[in-house]
Write a protein that holds these residues in place. Structure first.
Motif, PDB file in Angstrom:
ATOM      1  N   SER A  65     -29.753 -15.392  16.259  1.00  0.00           N
ATOM      2  CA  SER A  65     -29.176 -13.956  15.936  1.00  0.00           C
ATOM      3  C   SER A  65     -28.489 -14.611  14.659  1.00  0.00           C
ATOM      4  O   SER A  65     -28.263 -13.408  13.685  1.00  0.00           O
ATOM      5  N   SER A  66     -28.052 -15.575  14.606  1.00  0.00           N
ATOM      6  CA  SER A  66     -27.109 -16.253  13.287  1.00  0.00           C
ATOM      7  C   SER A  66     -27.495 -16.055  12.110  1.00  0.00           C
ATOM      8  O   SER A  66     -27.304 -15.741  10.732  1.00  0.00           O
ATOM      9  N   ARG A  73     -27.517 -20.651  23.328  1.00  0.00           N
ATOM     10  CA  ARG A  73     -27.724 -21.686  22.301  1.00  0.00           C
ATOM     11  C   ARG A  73     -28.667 -21.212  21.592  1.00  0.00           C
ATOM     12  O   ARG A  73     -28.915 -21.084  19.838  1.00  0.00           O
ATOM     13  N   THR A  74     -29.956 -21.181  21.678  1.00  0.00           N
ATOM     14  CA  THR A  74     -31.113 -20.622  20.859  1.00  0.00           C
ATOM     15  C   THR A  74     -31.008 -19.312  20.652  1.00  0.00           C
ATOM     16  O   THR A  74     -31.213 -18.906  18.721  1.00  0.00           O
ATOM     17  N   VAL A  75     -29.930 -18.587  21.418  1.00  0.00           N
ATOM     18  CA  VAL A  75     -29.977 -17.262  20.959  1.00  0.00           C
ATOM     19  C   VAL A  75     -29.023 -16.741  19.725  1.00  0.00           C
ATOM     20  O   VAL A  75     -29.377 -15.739  18.766  1.00  0.00           O
TER      21      VAL A  75
END
Length: 348
Positions: free
Chosen positions: A340-341, A334-336
């Motif tokens: 990335s977004s 979820r953090t990644v």
């Protein structure tokens, strides 16, 4: 909490393209394709500190959180035999998650005792009665999934109806199952033959797949001008024919047991899909019903499906076959994803 205090693992989603219902009984096999839609699990300590006398405990607390379902369940886990006892109400429990937790606990228990690898395997086999062999689609073939615009199906109730039919008509049901089992095995054999042909005659195989990807199946053989090409096209057509036999037998089973394994609305979608240029085969995955459809396409013909399915009120999904199995991850997905977004956002 730093990264050492947690373990993040992921597993691929799966598509059961053959073997629905039959795989519930040995020795029947099914073909499962793993996908790039992945499920993630994060394991971390429940408490900030471990009490000094915890080594003597017979049970430990376990909390299972499912963010996508807005659900939390609490359990007591036996440290001796890796069994799980629910503490919270049964409404919040999930038998599939509970099996996964017990399976993981048994693995950790075995490894923690430094058993030889063979003994660990025996322990796991005792908890999970299965066999598996490596399988993937032949080269230049693509799995495509679609979601029809109709309601879903209840797999447990459908399985129950099929089992009831087996008991009420054992002779006919066994005959249908035997034919299905043979057809499922034949489909695997044809896929494996195509993979072997691709390995032995790559240039010819690539040429045939590219040509067939632009044509409907009834035109494929016309383009085969040499023995190697004929062998590849014949195997493609055998694969297609076998899938049609599987679909027919699944429909028979559904009609006999009174459940919509391949309902008429799905039959229409699948028939039209198999008539599209470059489509090798199509079907309903798993236990069938209204939930989903799949197709296997040749070469670059995926775009033909993307153009056809919307007119049939089917939403093409972005999921594709991916051979990567269970993996350890470097961080919370979820953090990644959020990071990335953010990196893709440009502010003028």
């Amino acid at each position: 909490m730093n990264g050492i205090d947690r373990v993040v693992a992921s597993a691929p989603g799966k598509v059961l393209i053959t073997g629905g219902y039959l795989i519930l009984e040995r020795p029947n096999a099914g073909i499962v394709l793993s996908t790039n839609a992945r499920f993630f699990a994060i394991v971390k300590p429940l408490y900030d500190q471990i009490k000094p006398d915890s080594w003597a405990w017979g049970w430990t607390d376990v909390k299972v959180t499912s963010p996508q379902l807005s659900r939390e369940s609490f359990y007591k886990l036996s440290l001796k035999n890796a069994t799980l006892q629910p503490v919270s109400s049964r409404e919040s429990s999930n038998p599939f998650v509970e099996q996964a937790v017990q399976y993981a606990a048994a693995t950790a228990h075995a490894v923690g005792k430094l058993f030889p690898l063979e003994e660990v395997v025996d322990i796991l086999k005792g908890r999970w009665d299965h066999e598996r062999t490596k399988f993937s689609l032949p080269p230049l073939m693509t799995l495509v999934l679609g979601e029809p615009g109709v309601g879903g199906s209840s797999t447990p109730s459908m399985v129950g109806a099929v089992k009831k039919w087996q008991k009420s008509d054992p002779q006919k049901s066994q005959d249908t199952w035997n034919k299905l089992s043979d057809s499922n095995s034949a489909l695997e054999t044809h896929f494996n033959m195509l993979s072997r042909l691709a390995e032995e005659h790559w240039d010819t195989y690539k040429c045939v797949i590219n040509i067939c990807s632009t044509l409907k199946a009834d035109k494929w053989m016309e383009k085969a001008t040499e023995p190697a090409q004929e062998a590849i096209v014949k195997t493609l057509l055998l694969t297609r024919k076998t899938m049609l036999e599987i679909r027919y037998l699944m429909r028979l089973m559904g009609e006999a047991s009174g459940v919509p394994i391949e309902p008429e609305s799905q039959t229409k979608i699948l028939d039209e899909t198999m008539n599209v240029e470059g489509v090798l085969l199509a079907g309903v995955p798993g236990a069938g019903g209204f939930d989903a459809v799949f197709a296997i396409t040749l070469g670059d013909s995926v775009s033909n499906i993307s153009k056809t399915w919307p007119s049939l009120i089917v939403l093409p999904l972005l999921v594709r076959e991916d051979p990567r199995g269970v993996s350890l991850e470097s961080g919370d997905p979820r953090t990644v994803e959020i990071t990335s977004s953010i990196s893709l956002v440009h502010i003028d």
